[in-house]
Design a protein around this motif. Structure first.
Motif, short mmCIF file in Angstrom:
data_model
loop_
_atom_site.label_atom_id
_atom_site.label_comp_id
_atom_site.label_asym_id
_atom_site.label_seq_id
_atom_site.Cartn_x
_atom_site.Cartn_y
_atom_site.Cartn_z
N PHE A 138 -2.63 3.47 5.38
CA PHE A 138 -2.51 4.24 4.14
C PHE A 138 -1.14 3.96 3.55
O PHE A 138 -0.11 4.28 4.15
N SER A 139 -1.14 3.35 2.36
CA SER A 139 0.09 2.77 1.86
C SER A 139 0.07 2.74 0.35
O SER A 139 -0.68 3.45 -0.31
N HIS A 140 0.92 1.88 -0.19
CA HIS A 140 0.98 1.61 -1.62
C HIS A 140 0.67 0.14 -1.80
O HIS A 140 1.09 -0.69 -0.98
N PRO A 141 -0.09 -0.25 -2.82
CA PRO A 141 -0.48 -1.66 -2.94
C PRO A 141 0.69 -2.62 -3.05
O PRO A 141 0.55 -3.80 -2.72
N ASP A 142 1.85 -2.13 -3.50
CA ASP A 142 3.01 -3.02 -3.64
C ASP A 142 3.95 -2.99 -2.45
O ASP A 142 4.96 -3.69 -2.44
N SER A 143 3.63 -2.20 -1.42
CA SER A 143 4.47 -2.19 -0.23
C SER A 143 4.34 -3.52 0.51
O SER A 143 3.27 -4.13 0.51
N PRO A 144 5.41 -4.00 1.13
CA PRO A 144 5.32 -5.27 1.86
C PRO A 144 4.35 -5.16 3.03
O PRO A 144 4.21 -4.11 3.66
N ALA A 145 3.68 -6.28 3.31
CA ALA A 145 2.76 -6.32 4.45
C ALA A 145 3.55 -6.20 5.76
O ALA A 145 4.72 -6.57 5.84
N ASP A 146 2.88 -5.70 6.78
CA ASP A 146 3.48 -5.56 8.11
C ASP A 146 3.03 -6.74 8.98
O ASP A 146 1.90 -6.75 9.46
N PRO A 147 3.90 -7.73 9.21
CA PRO A 147 3.48 -8.91 9.98
C PRO A 147 3.09 -8.59 11.42
O PRO A 147 2.35 -9.34 12.04
N GLN A 148 3.58 -7.45 11.94
CA GLN A 148 3.21 -7.08 13.30
C GLN A 148 1.72 -6.79 13.44
O GLN A 148 1.14 -6.94 14.52
N TRP A 164 0.88 8.90 1.19
CA TRP A 164 -0.24 9.31 2.02
C TRP A 164 -0.27 10.79 2.38
O TRP A 164 -1.32 11.33 2.72
N LEU A 165 0.85 11.49 2.29
CA LEU A 165 0.83 12.91 2.64
C LEU A 165 -0.01 13.74 1.65
O LEU A 165 -0.90 14.49 2.08
N PRO A 166 0.22 13.62 0.34
CA PRO A 166 -0.67 14.37 -0.58
C PRO A 166 -2.13 13.94 -0.45
O PRO A 166 -3.03 14.79 -0.53
N PHE A 167 -2.34 12.65 -0.22
CA PHE A 167 -3.71 12.18 -0.02
C PHE A 167 -4.31 12.81 1.23
O PHE A 167 -5.48 13.24 1.22
N GLY A 168 -3.54 12.88 2.31
CA GLY A 168 -4.04 13.46 3.55
C GLY A 168 -4.42 14.92 3.42
O GLY A 168 -5.40 15.38 4.02
N ILE A 169 -3.65 15.66 2.62
CA ILE A 169 -3.97 17.07 2.40
C ILE A 169 -5.30 17.20 1.67
O ILE A 169 -6.16 18.01 2.03
N ARG A 170 -5.51 16.36 0.67
CA ARG A 170 -6.77 16.38 -0.05
C ARG A 170 -7.93 15.94 0.84
O ARG A 170 -9.04 16.48 0.74
N LEU A 171 -7.67 14.96 1.70
CA LEU A 171 -8.71 14.52 2.63
C LEU A 171 -9.13 15.67 3.55
O LEU A 171 -10.33 15.87 3.81
N ALA A 172 -8.15 16.42 4.04
CA ALA A 172 -8.46 17.54 4.92
C ALA A 172 -9.33 18.57 4.21
O ALA A 172 -10.27 19.13 4.79
N LEU A 173 -9.04 18.82 2.94
CA LEU A 173 -9.85 19.77 2.17
C LEU A 173 -11.27 19.24 1.96
O LEU A 173 -12.25 19.98 2.03
N ALA A 208 -5.58 1.38 15.43
CA ALA A 208 -5.71 0.69 14.15
C ALA A 208 -5.30 1.55 12.97
O ALA A 208 -5.19 1.05 11.85
N LEU A 209 -5.08 2.84 13.17
CA LEU A 209 -4.68 3.73 12.08
C LEU A 209 -3.16 3.71 11.93
O LEU A 209 -2.42 3.88 12.91
N SER A 210 -2.68 3.53 10.71
CA SER A 210 -1.25 3.45 10.47
C SER A 210 -0.87 4.29 9.26
O SER A 210 -1.49 4.19 8.19
N LEU A 211 0.17 5.13 9.44
CA LEU A 211 0.74 5.94 8.37
C LEU A 211 2.23 5.62 8.29
O LEU A 211 3.06 6.32 8.86
N PRO A 212 2.61 4.56 7.57
CA PRO A 212 4.01 4.14 7.53
C PRO A 212 4.91 5.22 6.92
O PRO A 212 4.59 5.78 5.86
N LEU A 213 6.02 5.51 7.58
CA LEU A 213 6.94 6.52 7.07
C LEU A 213 7.46 6.17 5.68
O LEU A 213 7.70 7.05 4.86
N ARG A 214 7.62 4.88 5.41
CA ARG A 214 8.14 4.47 4.10
C ARG A 214 7.21 4.90 2.97
O ARG A 214 7.64 5.00 1.81
N ASP A 215 5.93 5.13 3.28
CA ASP A 215 4.95 5.49 2.27
C ASP A 215 4.49 6.93 2.39
O ASP A 215 3.42 7.31 1.91
#
Length: 412
Positions: free
Chosen positions: A313-323, A85-94, A74-81
């Motif tokens: 983990f995305s951007h609110p304006d990114s298109p939804a993933d129908p899959q 999510w990368l800067p967020f992930g670094i802060r999460l790790a800290l 259920a965890l998704s880190l889309p490459l387009r975003d």
């Protein structure tokens, strides 16, 4: 009479507006689409008072590599975003370092512990106590192995004001009637709850606001210009709204507003997907079911049924993933649930800060500016309590809890 503007008409905004009115203040709610369901409409309706530990934790970090390698997690880190999510992930790790996690757990537990009484006060004030159900919830597993591991995890966790027990014979029979088989394992929580209906809840809150001479203004807040140390609200159509007090409760839209004043707000849109259908044959008295191995929760409301999953983990304006909706349907079918398909689709953005604590406090950029956002998965759970806390602070009263751990200045 002091005038307050509250930006955002979700559970946080409505709760804050009503709490301000309880103090005898005049309130105007500002939202770009107040007649449309807010992001907090799309959740599982679960009052999650068992979740007193931030998700920014050592255990979460240890589990990320395996989850990303899994074919259907259920965890998704889309490459387009990636840039989001990368800067967020670094802060999460800290934030997940043991000392920081322990401090965050103490702060979050203080909020969660007081959230159910705040819900009781809210529905009582609305004159609709049946909007809150306090029937607990089930956590179920697919295999004896995952059941043993899951039970051990919960036994080692702090579950706040709740407790749980392995499902008994009567509960097993109730679940067998729904699933067509005995669960491999499960526990029943006591002390948690759910709302009876999102639609009824938001309608009742809006009617209460308007019935006490509150106002709702349709408009998109795009800036918070400051003059002589006091903020105003600029709408997209150029309208400028001045007020004695302004409270930003706009979810993910709070970030650009606060950053325009120089605040650092490392918030991400942690998007969730759900399917929404008529209740069908789902028992009306069955509390929420969490299928932990599938990262799936199914909730029966008074007049509809909803299943929710996925962390994207995305951007609110990114298109939804129908899959993701298709995968959600496959999970429902694999479990053999009597959930009417194909069902309506929905995606929404949880406003999440990297330490998984909300932002609640007073801005030091303007004397009349306050904020309450970033409640991640706990927006519904903490909404009424947060409204009470920020309303107290905004009226120069002492909040019931120390709000310093939730100040935005913790991000520099």
């Amino acid at each position: 009479m002091p005038q307050f503007l509250v930006i955002g008409a979700g559970i946080l905004g409505l709760s804050t507006a009503l709490a301000l009115q309880d103090k005898g203040l005049s309130v105007t709610l500002v939202d770009d689409a107040p007649d449309q369901p807010p992001a907090s409409w799309g959740n599982a309706g679960h009052i999650a008072v068992e979740q007193v530990e931030p998700l920014a934790s050592p255990a979460t970090l240890r589990g990320v590599p395996g989850r990303l390698l899994a074919s259907d997690d259920a965890l998704s880190l889309p490459l387009r975003d990636l840039r989001h999510w990368l800067p967020f992930g670094i802060r999460l790790a800290l934030a997940a370092r043991p000392k920081t996690f322990r401090a965050g757990s103490v702060a979050l537990k203080g909020l969660v512990t007081h959230s159910m009484p705040a819900w009781q006060r809210l529905v009582s004030g609305l004159g609709q106590p049946d909007l809150l159900r306090q029937d607990g919830h089930f956590v179920l597993w697919d295999t004896p192995q995952s059941a043993a591991a899951g039970l051990a995890r919960w036994q080692a966790s702090d579950t706040g004001t709740t407790d749980f027990h392995p499902i008994d014979r009567e509960e097993t029979a109730q679940l067998r009637a729904l699933l067509g088989r005995d669960p491999a394992g499960g526990i029943r929580f006591r002390g948690s709850g759910q709302i009876a209906s999102h639609d009824r809840l938001f309608q009742a809150m809006r009617e209460k606001l308007l019935g006490r001479d509150g106002q709702i203004v349709t408009g998109k807040a795009i800036a918070l210009p400051v003059t002589d140390g006091r903020a105003a609200v600029r709408l997209a159509d150029g309208t400028l709204l001045a007020s004695d007090g302004i409270i930003v409760t706009a979810g993910v839209a709070s970030r650009p507003l606060m950053e325009s004043l120089g605040h650092r707000v490392p918030m991400i849109a942690e998007r969730g997907y759900h399917l929404h259908a008529p209740p069908g044959e789902w028992p009306a008295d069955l509390p929420p079911l969490v299928f932990e191995d599938r990262s799936l929760i199914v909730t029966r409301f008074a007049d509809y049924l909803r299943c929710s999953s996925f962390v994207e983990f995305s951007h609110p304006d990114s298109p939804a993933d129908p899959q993701k909706w298709e995968r959600l349907r496959r999970r429902v079918q694999a479990l053999g649930l009597p959930f009417p398909l194909p069902a309506a689709e929905w995606v929404g953005s949880r406003p999440t800060l990297p330490d998984y604590l909300p932002a609640i406090g007073r801005s030091d950029r303007a004397g009349n500016l306050f904020y309450a956002f970033g409640h991640q998965h706990l927006g519904l759970t903490l909404g009424p309590l947060t409204g009470e806390l920020i309303a107290a602070q905004a009226t120069d009263q002492r909040p019931a809890l120390d709000l310093s751990p939730f100040d935005l200045d913790r991000f520099g």
